[in-house]
Scaffold this motif. Structure first.
Motif, PDB file in Angstrom:
ATOM      1  N   ILE A  51      35.174  31.716  60.766  1.00  0.00           N
ATOM      2  CA  ILE A  51      35.265  33.058  60.203  1.00  0.00           C
ATOM      3  C   ILE A  51      34.986  32.993  58.713  1.00  0.00           C
ATOM      4  O   ILE A  51      35.442  32.086  58.007  1.00  0.00           O
ATOM      5  N   SER A  52      34.203  33.939  58.224  1.00  0.00           N
ATOM      6  CA  SER A  52      33.948  34.094  56.790  1.00  0.00           C
ATOM      7  C   SER A  52      34.774  35.270  56.290  1.00  0.00           C
ATOM      8  O   SER A  52      34.661  36.385  56.815  1.00  0.00           O
ATOM      9  N   LEU A  53      35.612  35.032  55.293  1.00  0.00           N
ATOM     10  CA  LEU A  53      36.413  36.078  54.667  1.00  0.00           C
ATOM     11  C   LEU A  53      35.873  36.327  53.270  1.00  0.00           C
ATOM     12  O   LEU A  53      35.615  35.389  52.512  1.00  0.00           O
ATOM     13  N   ILE A  54      35.698  37.602  52.927  1.00  0.00           N
ATOM     14  CA  ILE A  54      35.077  37.994  51.671  1.00  0.00           C
ATOM     15  C   ILE A  54      36.046  38.827  50.855  1.00  0.00           C
ATOM     16  O   ILE A  54      36.627  39.790  51.359  1.00  0.00           O
ATOM     17  N   THR A  55      36.226  38.460  49.601  1.00  0.00           N
ATOM     18  CA  THR A  55      36.988  39.283  48.657  1.00  0.00           C
ATOM     19  C   THR A  55      36.062  39.698  47.523  1.00  0.00           C
ATOM     20  O   THR A  55      35.385  38.867  46.923  1.00  0.00           O
ATOM     21  N   VAL A  56      36.033  41.000  47.271  1.00  0.00           N
ATOM     22  CA  VAL A  56      35.260  41.572  46.180  1.00  0.00           C
ATOM     23  C   VAL A  56      36.240  41.991  45.088  1.00  0.00           C
ATOM     24  O   VAL A  56      37.259  42.613  45.370  1.00  0.00           O
ATOM     25  N   VAL A  57      35.917  41.659  43.837  1.00  0.00           N
ATOM     26  CA  VAL A  57      36.862  41.945  42.756  1.00  0.00           C
ATOM     27  C   VAL A  57      36.128  42.269  41.471  1.00  0.00           C
ATOM     28  O   VAL A  57      35.038  41.737  41.208  1.00  0.00           O
ATOM     29  N   PHE A  58      36.740  43.147  40.670  1.00  0.00           N
ATOM     30  CA  PHE A  58      36.288  43.387  39.306  1.00  0.00           C
ATOM     31  C   PHE A  58      37.512  43.699  38.458  1.00  0.00           C
ATOM     32  O   PHE A  58      38.237  44.661  38.731  1.00  0.00           O
ATOM     33  N   ASN A  59      37.766  42.860  37.479  1.00  0.00           N
ATOM     34  CA  ASN A  59      38.947  43.004  36.620  1.00  0.00           C
ATOM     35  C   ASN A  59      40.216  43.201  37.460  1.00  0.00           C
ATOM     36  O   ASN A  59      40.957  44.164  37.288  1.00  0.00           O
ATOM     37  N   GLY A  60      40.449  42.261  38.355  1.00  0.00           N
ATOM     38  CA  GLY A  60      41.589  42.338  39.259  1.00  0.00           C
ATOM     39  C   GLY A  60      42.659  41.304  39.000  1.00  0.00           C
ATOM     40  O   GLY A  60      43.382  40.915  39.930  1.00  0.00           O
ATOM     41  N   ALA A  61      42.797  40.867  37.756  1.00  0.00           N
ATOM     42  CA  ALA A  61      43.727  39.774  37.442  1.00  0.00           C
ATOM     43  C   ALA A  61      45.162  40.091  37.827  1.00  0.00           C
ATOM     44  O   ALA A  61      45.940  39.189  38.157  1.00  0.00           O
TER      45      ALA A  61
END
Length: 258
Positions: free
Chosen positions: A3-13
């Motif tokens: 399984i490939s799991l993807i997380t997309v983030v922008f300025n998510g510290a």
């Protein structure tokens, strides 16, 4: 199966550690984890890099928004199944992916979905909404039904056959994709009857009446683009179905440890 799991983030510290920890702590051992960052400047990049080889693939560069970044991740994925977990969200226990992949093996379906809880952004013990999707029925989209997208796991070949997220659909891109896969192309579904994603509250499409009206317009466009005809009530049933989610209570043990 992989399984490939993807997380997309922008300025998510502020919240990205909760998301990553919930993935790298999964008991299922055949996970490819991909993080797509949109060029963060708040320390997110350093946090992601601190996980070392627990992150299979990481890129940080400017993109054209959330769904463009998701498409990048899908393009990099090599797993049999693809799941997407946004940076504000997390899995409630360590066996979520084990349960998802077991159901894929048992059912031989194209896609799996489950239930979601929304929580306060700062106090994740405070539940604000419970989305129990329930079993799928044919033509359910015509009655305003849809699964929660963060709980939607898809065989990678569906993206290859039916396409990625449409960047012109704005906040309705996930709805359009699921409408296309499930209602138009009749992807076979299996329902995992448990809470599999915890989401921090704050969705864009429901933030105001104006946003809801724009989302309704985009939902209508999703049907038109796929040469599909909704019922007169379809697009109003979709938001109305959400009302009960604010009054339902999830099982107290949804963050199980076994």
């Amino acid at each position: 199966m992989k399984i490939s799991l993807i997380t997309v983030v922008f300025n998510g510290a502020a919240f990205i550690r909760d998301c990553i920890d919930s993935i790298v702590g999964q008991t299922y051992d055949n996970i490819e984890y991909i993080v797509i960052d949109g060029g963060s400047t708040d320390g997110t990049v350093d946090i992601v890099r601190s996980y070392g080889d627990k992150i299979s693939h990481f890129i940080s560069e400017r993109d054209n928004g959330l769904y463009d970044a998701m498409n990048k991740g899908i393009g990099m994925a090599t797993g049999d199944v693809v799941g997407i977990l946004n940076a504000d969200d997390f899995y409630p226990h360590a066996n979520v992916i084990r349960d998802v992949m077991a159901l894929f093996s048992q059912s031989q379906c194209d896609a799996i979905y489950g239930d979601i809880v929304y929580v306060d952004r700062l106090n994740t013990e405070k539940v604000t909404r419970y989305w129990k999707s329930g079993p799928f029925r044919p033509n359910a989209f015509l009655w305003g039904w849809m699964p929660g997208h963060p709980s939607f796991f898809v065989k990678r070949n569906l993206y290859e056959q039916h396409g990625l997220f449409r960047l012109d659909m704005k906040s309705a891109a996930d709805y359009e994709l699921m409408l296309r896969f499930i209602h138009k192309h009749r992807a076979t579904l299996a329902y995992l009857n448990e809470i599999i994603v915890v989401m921090r509250a704050g969705g864009v499409s429901n933030a105001s009446v104006g946003n809801r009206l724009r989302a309704n317009r985009d939902d209508r466009l999703a049907w038109q683009l796929n040469s599909l005809r909704p019922y007169t009530v379809t697009l109003w049933m979709k938001p109305l179905r959400k009302i009960g989610q604010f009054f339902s209570k999830p099982p107290a043990t949804y963050r199980k440890t076994e």
